[in-house]
Structures are given as C-alpha cells and as structure tokens.
Design an enzyme around this catalytic site. Structure first.
Site, PDB file in Angstrom:
ATOM      1  N   ASN A   1     -59.320 -13.991  12.577  1.00 38.55           N
ATOM      2  CA  ASN A   1     -58.377 -12.859  12.482  1.00 38.55           C
ATOM      3  C   ASN A   1     -57.841 -12.685  11.059  1.00 38.55           C
ATOM      4  OD1 ASN A   1     -58.408 -12.299  15.302  1.00 38.55           O
ATOM      5  ND2 ASN A   1     -57.083 -14.063  15.632  1.00 38.55           N
TER       6      ASN A   1
ATOM      7  N   HIS B   1     -49.800 -10.146  24.978  1.00 41.12           N
ATOM      8  CA  HIS B   1     -50.198 -11.518  24.645  1.00 41.12           C
ATOM      9  C   HIS B   1     -49.402 -12.553  25.453  1.00 41.12           C
ATOM     10  CE1 HIS B   1     -50.463 -15.055  21.822  1.00 41.12           C
ATOM     11  NE2 HIS B   1     -51.709 -14.611  21.757  1.00 41.12           N
TER      12      HIS B   1
ATOM     13  N   GLU C   1     -47.937  -4.093  22.413  1.00 39.67           N
ATOM     14  CA  GLU C   1     -48.600  -4.416  21.145  1.00 39.67           C
ATOM     15  C   GLU C   1     -49.085  -3.112  20.560  1.00 39.67           C
ATOM     16  OE1 GLU C   1     -51.652  -7.412  21.983  1.00 39.67           O
ATOM     17  OE2 GLU C   1     -50.091  -8.545  23.011  1.00 39.67           O
TER      18      GLU C   1
ATOM     19  N   SER D   1     -55.001  -7.447  21.455  1.00 38.07           N
ATOM     20  CA  SER D   1     -55.777  -8.499  20.808  1.00 38.07           C
ATOM     21  C   SER D   1     -57.179  -8.679  21.366  1.00 38.07           C
ATOM     22  CB  SER D   1     -55.019  -9.826  20.898  1.00 38.07           C
ATOM     23  OG  SER D   1     -54.774 -10.166  22.237  1.00 38.07           O
TER      24      SER D   1
ATOM     25  N   ASP E   1     -45.280  -5.574  19.035  1.00 39.35           N
ATOM     26  CA  ASP E   1     -45.965  -6.677  18.365  1.00 39.35           C
ATOM     27  C   ASP E   1     -47.113  -6.082  17.535  1.00 39.35           C
ATOM     28  OD1 ASP E   1     -47.445  -8.851  17.602  1.00 39.35           O
ATOM     29  OD2 ASP E   1     -47.574  -9.768  19.598  1.00 39.35           O
TER      30      ASP E   1
ATOM     31  N   HIS F   1     -51.898  -7.513  15.179  1.00 37.20           N
ATOM     32  CA  HIS F   1     -53.263  -7.125  14.784  1.00 37.20           C
ATOM     33  C   HIS F   1     -53.295  -5.796  14.036  1.00 37.20           C
ATOM     34  CE1 HIS F   1     -55.222 -10.413  16.928  1.00 37.20           C
ATOM     35  NE2 HIS F   1     -54.262 -10.260  17.846  1.00 37.20           N
TER      36      HIS F   1
ATOM     37  N   LYS G   1     -52.764 -13.904  10.634  1.00 34.78           N
ATOM     38  CA  LYS G   1     -53.934 -13.023  10.725  1.00 34.78           C
ATOM     39  C   LYS G   1     -54.180 -12.373   9.354  1.00 34.78           C
ATOM     40  CE  LYS G   1     -52.976 -12.682  15.640  1.00 34.78           C
ATOM     41  NZ  LYS G   1     -53.684 -13.907  16.063  1.00 34.78           N
TER      42      LYS G   1
END
Ligand SMILES: Cc1ncc(COP(=O)(O)O)c(C=O)c1O
Length: 419
Positions: free
Chosen positions: A79, A166, A209, A213, A238, A241, A270
C-alpha cells in the site's frame, strides 16, 4: 469489593461470579485442547494464516521466502502507493529525527512521550488538510479506535458503519459505549432510513471510508456529508487509501469533493511509506479525542524515525503534486488492459484493483500461478472479504514500471482461461 485499575476505567469488580454448573471445571489441559481444536478447525477449512517473510525492503521487487528457497517477485501487495518507503529524502528525514530524538518515544504522549516532532507533524498534517488540529496515534488502526470510542461515549449513542468498513472501525464501534448498526455499502438511502430510525439517540456517528480497502471503490462522500448535516449526525471519513492518491495534490477524496467531515482519519502506513495514524478535525473534537481515546492515551507514542519519514513524504508530495494523478492514470490504464484480457475489473481510478474469482481454491490457485510467473499478489479470503468473493487484490504503486504492468497483464492473459 472494587479495584481501581490503570486502564482508565473508574473501578471494576475484583470478583466475577462464574456461571453455576454441576460439571467439574475445565482443567488447564482442557483449555489447551480447546485451543488446539480451534487451530485444527482453521487448518481443516484451509484458513490457517501464516506469516510470510520478505528478505528485502518492501519495494517494487521483493525477495519472498518460499518453499524451495527465496523468490524474487514483482510486488503487487504493497500500500506504499507513492513508493515513499524507499525514497532517499524520506529515509534521510527518518534518520534525522532518529538522531535528534532517539529510537523510541519512551511513553504515551500524556505521560511523558510527547516529543516536539510529534507536535510538528500534527500541525503539518492539519495545515496540509486545512483543519484546525490533528492528533497522532501509533497506527491507523488505533486512529479509528480513537475516533469512534471518543465520539460514542454513552450507551445512548449510535455508530452507523458502512458494511465495507475496515476491521479497526468495527472494533472501535464494539469497544465504544454506543450501539453498532450497519448500513448497506455506499447506499445513501439505507443510511437515511437508519438515521430516521435512530433520531432519538444522543449522538449518531456515521463512519465511512473514502476509498474501500478491498474493492478500491469510492464513497459518495458529498451525498453522505449532506445527509449527515441534514439529519444532525457526526461524520467520520477514513481516508487511509485516498490520501496521496486522490484529490488536489493528494489531499484525499473529501478535499476533492469540497467536504469537511467532523473527523478525517488517515494512516501513515500507506502513501507516506511509514507507520502511524491520525485524526484531523476541529479543536473541540481533537480535544475530546485527547481526553477520551484510550488507544491514544494508553499507548506509547510513535517512534521519531517513523514521524520523520512522514514529514519527509509530505515534503516530497508537496514538491510533486502531479504524482497522485499520474498513479491514477496508470491505474485506469491497467484496469482497462486487464478487462481486455478478459478479466472482470470494476470501473474506477484507484490503484486498488480487485480480481474477484469467487472461491477460495480459485483465488489460491491464481495467486500460486502468478507467483510462478514472478508476481506477488496474495489471495484475499474470508473473513477479510465476504464468502464467495475471494480475490487477488492488486495494488499499483508509482514504483512499478511500464514493463512490470505489461508483464503482469501478459501473465494474467495466459492464466485467464484456467479460471
Ligand atoms: C481503511 C483502513 N483504515 C485503517 C487501516 C489501519 O491502518 P494501519 O495499517 O496504519 O494500522 C487500514 C489498514 O489496513 C485500512 O485499510
């Protein structure tokens, strides 16, 4: 009788009554047998996880220890989207802070572990994201625990999670004092229904998110933000990513959508190529987290080198604002090439590219065959993803070359008929 514990809980009963039973209590040997049974069950289901060992830095190419010796493989599982972990300025920034502040912080921040470098990064992150303040945690996992536990501190609070969230957000909700509810993935109408039903709660906290993910898809953050404001719910996004990947100069999907969540969560593990996590938001909510978030309060602060690396990565990202768009352009092209090769790859622009094959056996076989072709992309199986949606999760980074991408597509083109 009650006992005060060094865990932040006021007092706990020192004696817990066991349930009444007429059978003799289990022995220590019984307990160990029970553990062995659990491991044997996992083995029988083919779900016993082992820890792979890599004998090289986590870069574009890794040396994986495998049966029959070490294998040099192109790495599609990292990541570290911008390849920061191995960039010289990032490593130099890490060693600078290591030399200045030593190897470890020595304690939790509120005890004596708050070093100037921690505060410097908090202010830097806040400035970068345009928030009043930020709070560092030692991992991104702890950042999600911190946010949810701090916000949902009363049994009359409700935490509403997207089903794709997550594990750390789930665990935060379970550890919080509030009630956990889930809504269908990226379904704003379902969220609206659940907000309607929970109108009597003291606080409603919606957690999503910005980029999920395992699927690499994006949340409709503008619509969710609008709904939360309309119904009086707090919003936690979140961006693990999305930072470094999406938005103006990599500042994430919320920045791109012009949305300011109550708390924005990030990880330094990440795109920043290091370790750590953070919450960013206004002064009040950060102050609440400082006072209520147990994963922040009771954990040793991050090591100075990790913090230095993030400072270095941020500097690099600011000097190279085109990196995120370049990465996404490569991701769009790779997704298209895989589709041409016959794979069902969802539309999207993020570097998380799922190759969903269904069964666990199919995913394991594909991962093994790819490894034989020189590529590392482990199979992702339940409980990480739902039953029947086993996959390879390919992650593209800026470290990959054009030749890496071409060879991956060539290998997957040959393997497609077998799946
Ligand atoms: C969406 C999301 N949030 C949080 C985390 C946890 O971050 P960290 O690895 O820094 O603990 C991850 C990591 O896998 C993640 O994917």
């Amino acid at each position: 009788m009650t006992t005060a514990l060094a865990c932040g809980l006021p007092t706990l009963p020192s004696v817990v009554s066991p349930p009444m039973s007429h059978t003799p209590p289990p022995t220590h040997a019984d307990m160990r047998a029970c553990v062995r049974t659990e491991l044997a069950d996992l083995t029988a289901q083919g779900r016993l996880r082992v820890r792979p060992v890599i004998d090289s830095p986590d870069g574009r190419v890794i040396q994986l220890r495998a049966e029959g010796g070490r294998r040099k493989l192109v790495n599609w599982a990292s990541n570290d989207y911008l390849g920061c972990a191995n960039r010289r300025p990032v490593k130099n920034a890490a060693s600078r802070e290591l030399r200045r502040f030593g190897a470890g912080a020595g304690a939790a921040r509120l005890l004596a572990g708050g070093l100037a470098v921690h505060r410097r990064l908090e202010l830097r992150l806040a400035r970068w994201l345009g928030t009043a303040d930020a709070l560092l945690t030692t991992t991104g996992f702890q950042a999600n625990l911190a946010a949810v536990v701090a916000l949902a501190g009363d049994p009359e609070d409700v935490v509403l999670l997207d089903r794709g969230c997550h594990a750390s957000t789930y665990d935060g909700a379970r550890l919080s004092a509030g009630t956990l509810l889930r809504f269908r993935h990226n379904d704003v109408e379902d969220l609206a229904r659940q907000l309607e039903r929970t109108a009597g709660a003291r606080r409603r906290i919606v957690c999503v998110e910005s980029v999920y993910s395992m699927d690499g898809d994006e949340a409709p953050v503008a619509a969710i933000h609008h709904l939360c404001r309309e119904r009086g719910a707090l919003l936690v996004v979140d961006e693990a990513h999305a930072l470094g990947v999406l938005g103006p100069a990599g500042r994430g999907l919320c920045a791109e959508a012009g949305v300011v969540p109550d708390l924005l969560i990030g990880t330094c593990g990440k795109s920043f190529g290091s370790q750590g996590g953070f919450l960013a938001g206004d002064q009040e909510l950060i102050e609440l987290a400082v006072n209520r978030a147990r994963s922040f309060i009771y954990s040793t602060a991050a090591v100075p080198a990790a913090i230095g690396a993030v400072l270095g990565a941020l500097e690099l990202l600011e000097a190279n604002p085109g990196w995120p768009a370049e990465l996404c352009a490569h991701a769009v092209a790779l997704r298209a090439a895989l589709r041409t090769a016959g794979w069902q790859v969802p539309e999207g622009r993020t570097p998380i590219i799922p190759l969903i094959v269904g069964s666990e056996d199919a995913a394991l076989a594909l991962a093994l065959a790819l490894r034989e072709a020189g590529h590392h992309a482990p199979a992702i199986r339940p409980p990480t993803v739902p039953e029947g949606s086993c996959r390879l999760r390919l992650t593209l980074t800026l470290a990959h070359t054009e030749a890496d991408r071409r060879r991956l597509v060539a290998a997957l083109t040959l393997l497609k008929p077998a799946i």
